[in-house]
Write an enzyme that holds these catalytic residues in place. Structure first.
Site, PDB file in Angstrom:
ATOM      1  N   ASP A   1       0.864  -1.166   0.000  1.00 26.09           N
ATOM      2  CA  ASP A   1       0.000   0.000   0.000  1.00 26.09           C
ATOM      3  C   ASP A   1       0.912   1.231   0.000  1.00 26.09           C
ATOM      4  OD1 ASP A   1      -2.107   1.730   0.009  1.00 26.09           O
ATOM      5  OD2 ASP A   1      -3.167   0.801   1.665  1.00 26.09           O
TER       6      ASP A   1
HETATM    7  C1  NOJ Z   1      -3.944   3.993   0.081  1.00 27.87           C
HETATM    8  C2  NOJ Z   1      -5.151   3.110   0.281  1.00 27.87           C
HETATM    9  O1  NOJ Z   1      -5.078   2.469   1.525  1.00 27.87           O
HETATM   10  C3  NOJ Z   1      -5.342   2.063  -0.813  1.00 27.87           C
HETATM   11  O2  NOJ Z   1      -6.572   1.453  -0.626  1.00 27.87           O
HETATM   12  C4  NOJ Z   1      -5.218   2.680  -2.177  1.00 27.87           C
HETATM   13  O3  NOJ Z   1      -5.426   1.721  -3.171  1.00 27.87           O
HETATM   14  C5  NOJ Z   1      -3.839   3.323  -2.308  1.00 27.87           C
HETATM   15  N1  NOJ Z   1      -3.677   4.349  -1.289  1.00 27.87           N
HETATM   16  C6  NOJ Z   1      -3.614   3.927  -3.672  1.00 27.87           C
HETATM   17  O4  NOJ Z   1      -4.363   5.060  -3.845  1.00 27.87           O
END
Ligand code: NOJ
Length: 703
Positions: free
Chosen positions: A266
């Protein structure tokens, strides 16, 4: 030559630098000079993918520009980069794209998994038109805490629903055969939904017993549906950040769940290992993550240090090869080496709007309908009020990057379009309202009170909205509360005063039209709760598949006063899991099982259970038939009810339908705390009914 052999052949022709390049996701925000510098990085082979987080075109450019810029980046990758390997373009396409579908929690309420799949296939098409070939969905974090802002994105509190949603979304986006249409990403692996106190990014404490019996089920289903990628979660579990945990990322994810694609971090999760206090610096973090089984870093902050770690002997070339191979295999499975550019340029907007309206309608949950006040007569004189009567953006919910508000009809406008005698009021005065007996109050919460880093400590309906209801009650009105929200709200303060509650969630582009469809009876409500509605915030966590306790204070199912859970509140939820009313009546009868006593071998071949459901009311309507089990005596405490099957079906007035289910050892067994799957002899109750409170059951015995 199969995919694995082809990937090996491609890898054999790559330098170490080229392989390392594949392990990074590039992001325009990393570069001062924007798109030009991003192109330079692609040309240099710095990345295996690009995240389209907002837009890659400065100024949030229009769609044609986005599509063109993505195509140009791809051209540079396949023609000018050293390895000539095509790029993945990832975006958060969470619950719709141009046409926004209901928030994922609401989609689960539809219990119509075929329709969910269809909606995601259409969303995928829209995203592909913009050049996107990888989406960061489905989000499969089981959540029992509606304070958590990201509860909007999850399938709800139940693992079975999670497995059905996982399969529907993965197959909707990817299709079921190679070359897959686009890549889905099962996230956030694992335990993010258990963040303590609903505080986003916080620690989770999850026993291995709960992990395997609850949290990993949906991910297993995604792996079985061949999901191409998985995103790890930010949180730690029992002291181990998932980002650096070989146990979670490799042993369980690959070893037990059988996942075969690549794992992306993430955003920032790798460098955050330093803040979590398990990595000394970014270089250390890169080594920990890659060695644990994480293949690609989102945002390319730590992984550029991998080269040095190899030289120091802390990371092996074999480990890099494994990660690069997984990424190349994914690209092969998508057919990107043959067709690197998007194959889609148009989509059928009207068809997608129609699917979305159906799904929004099937997601609506009718929570209360005193004296069958609903459906309303289209000719009736009704007053309309409430803070969400004319909101558009809020109806879409959070995590919608590409919406078009022109497609959205407000709830107020949708009602007025079908009910010419509906009139709006902002001030709730006796004099103004004297000719109106019935008031539709559109309540709820704004889209930005849910979502990432948007948790709350109190899920009660706001004081101001409760006041409006108190006023209407004092004025002697019949009140229909239409509630548009991204999470379960605690409604105790208004529940007794209102005559009806229609929960429309953040239902996407078509929320308004779907709400009117239900209010006036063009659609008979058929949504059921995928998550418990507590009476008050203090009851959290409260969930239906809880174990029994020694003092019979099984708060969920009984308000027993001797062993009450609380002095200041009833123990039961306001509305239990699986609950939802209809405009018709369903009667359950003639429940049968194919065998009341069976051996393990017989169970492996499947035992059958059936029930007859009759529509005894005066409308054709859809019912969600729900099958639960309870293991009456086991070596470990088992849930009082566990959902093991659902069937949503249309039953015409006066008709009866027999619904069949099959249970096998996969349904009646469970994982011990040591990870062993066991099926134990003894009695099991099988319930089939309308919601988790059903008592319609047969007891069977495994011997
Ligand atoms: C953080 C989020 O937790 C995740 O769900 C998302 O896909 C990513 N950022 C990318 O934007």
């Amino acid at each position: 030559m199969n995919i694995k052999e082809r990937a090996r052949e491609i890898l054999a022709g790559m330098t170490l630098e080229e392989k390392l390049g594949q392990l990074n996701m590039l992001y325009i925000g990393m570069y001062d000079n924007g798109i030009d510098e991003l192109k330079k990085a692609v040309r240099a082979g710095d990345g295996g993918s690009v995240i389209i987080a907002g837009s890659i075109v400065p100024g949030d450019g229009d769609d044609t520009e986005l599509h063109k810029e993505i195509a140009e980046l791809q051209r540079i990758a396949v023609e000018e980069s050293p390895s000539k390997i095509p790029l993945l373009f990832g975006r958060d396409v969470i619950h719709g794209h141009k046409v926004v579908n209901p928030i994922p929690l609401a989609m689960s309420a539809s219990f119509n998994f075929d329709l969910i799949k269809e909606a995601y296939a259409e969303t995928g098409e829209e995203a592909m038109c913009d050049g996107i070939n990888w989406t960061f969905a489905p989000m499969l974090d089981m959540a029992r805490d509606p304070r958590w802002g990201r509860v909007i994105e999850c399938p709800g509190e139940d693992p079975y629903v999670g497995t059905k949603v996982a399969k529907a979304v993965v197959e909707g986006f990817q299709g079921t055969e190679m070359p897959y249409k686009m890549a889905a990403c099962a996230k956030h692996y694992i335990g993010y939904g258990a963040s303590e106190g609903g505080r986003d990014y916080h620690r989770a404490e999850i026993s291995d017993y709960s992990l395997r019996n609850y949290y990993t089920k949906a991910f297993k289903s995604a792996a079985d549906a061949n999901v191409l990628t998985v995103m790890n979660s930010f949180n730690e579990i029992n002291g181990q950040p998932t980002t650096s945990s070989k146990y979670y990322l490799t042993d369980i994810l690959r070893g037990e769940l059988g996942f075969d694609g690549f794992v992306v971090s993430d955003a920032g999760a790798v460098h955050q290992l330093t803040r979590q206090g398990v990595a000394k610096d970014y270089k250390d973090a890169a080594g920990l993550a890659l060695n644990a089984g994480l293949d690609m870093e989102m945002n390319r902050l730590c992984f550029p240090n991998l080269r040095e770690l190899i030289d120091e002997g802390k990371v092996t070339v074999e480990t890099v090869d494994t990660a690069a191979l997984r990424i190349i295999e994914t690209k092969l499975k998508l057919g990107l080496f043959e067709n690197p550019y998007s194959q889609h340029s148009t989509f059928d907007l009207n068809k997608h709007l129609e699917t979305s309206r159906k799904l929004a309608g099937e997601s609506v949950v009718l929570l209360k309908n005193k004296d069958n006040i609903l459906p309303l007569d289209k000719e009736a004189k009704i007053a309309l009020t409430g803070p969400f009567l004319h909101t558009k953006r809020d109806l879409l919910g959070c995590w919608t990057l590409d919406f078009d508000l022109d497609y959205v009809t407000t709830i107020g406008d949708a009602i007025k379009a079908v009910a010419p005698n509906a009139t709006e009021f902002t001030a709730l005065r006796q004099y103004d309202l004297k000719n109106y007996d019935t008031v539709v109050a559109v309540l709820g919460e704004a889209f930005d009170i849910t979502g990432e880093a948007h948790s709350v400590t109190d899920i009660s309906i706001s004081k101001a909205q409760a006041e409006e209801i108190h006023t209407l009650k004092r004025l002697g009105k019949k009140i229909i509360a239409v509630i548009s929200a991204g999470r379960p709200l605690a409604l105790s303060e208004i529940e007794e005063e209102v005559d009806a509650i229609v929960y429309v969630w953040h239902g996407g582009t078509q929320t308004g039209l779907a709400a009117a469809d239900v209010l006036f009876g063009d659609v008979c409500p058929s949504g059921r709760l995928p998550i418990t509605f507590p009476r008050v915030t203090g009851q959290i966590p409260i969930f239906y598949n809880c174990p029994p306790s020694g003092r019979l204070c099984n708060g969920y199912y009984s308000d027993d006063l001797q062993w009450t859970n609380y002095e200041d509140c009833l123990s039961t939820p306001l509305y239990p899991f699986g609950y939802g009313l209809s405009y018709t009546e369903f009667e359950y009868s003639d429940m049968t099982v194919s065998k009341e006593k069976f051996t393990l071998d017989e169970l492996k071949n499947g035992i059958k259970a059936s029930v007859t459901v009759s529509n005894t009311g005066n409308r054709d309507a859809k019912e969600v038939v729900q099958l639960y089990i309870r293991d009456l005596k086991a070596s470990y405490t088992r849930p009082l009810k566990e959902l093991k099957g659902t069937e949503k079906l249309l039953i015409e007035i006066g008709k009866a339908v027999t619904v069949h289910f099959e249970l096998t050892d996969k349904d009646l067994g469970y994982f011990t705390p040591h990870g062993e799957y066991i099926v134990e002899e003894g009695e099991f109750e099988i319930f089939i009914g309308h919601d988790s409170y059903t008592e319609n059951k047969i007891t069977v015995e495994l011997f």
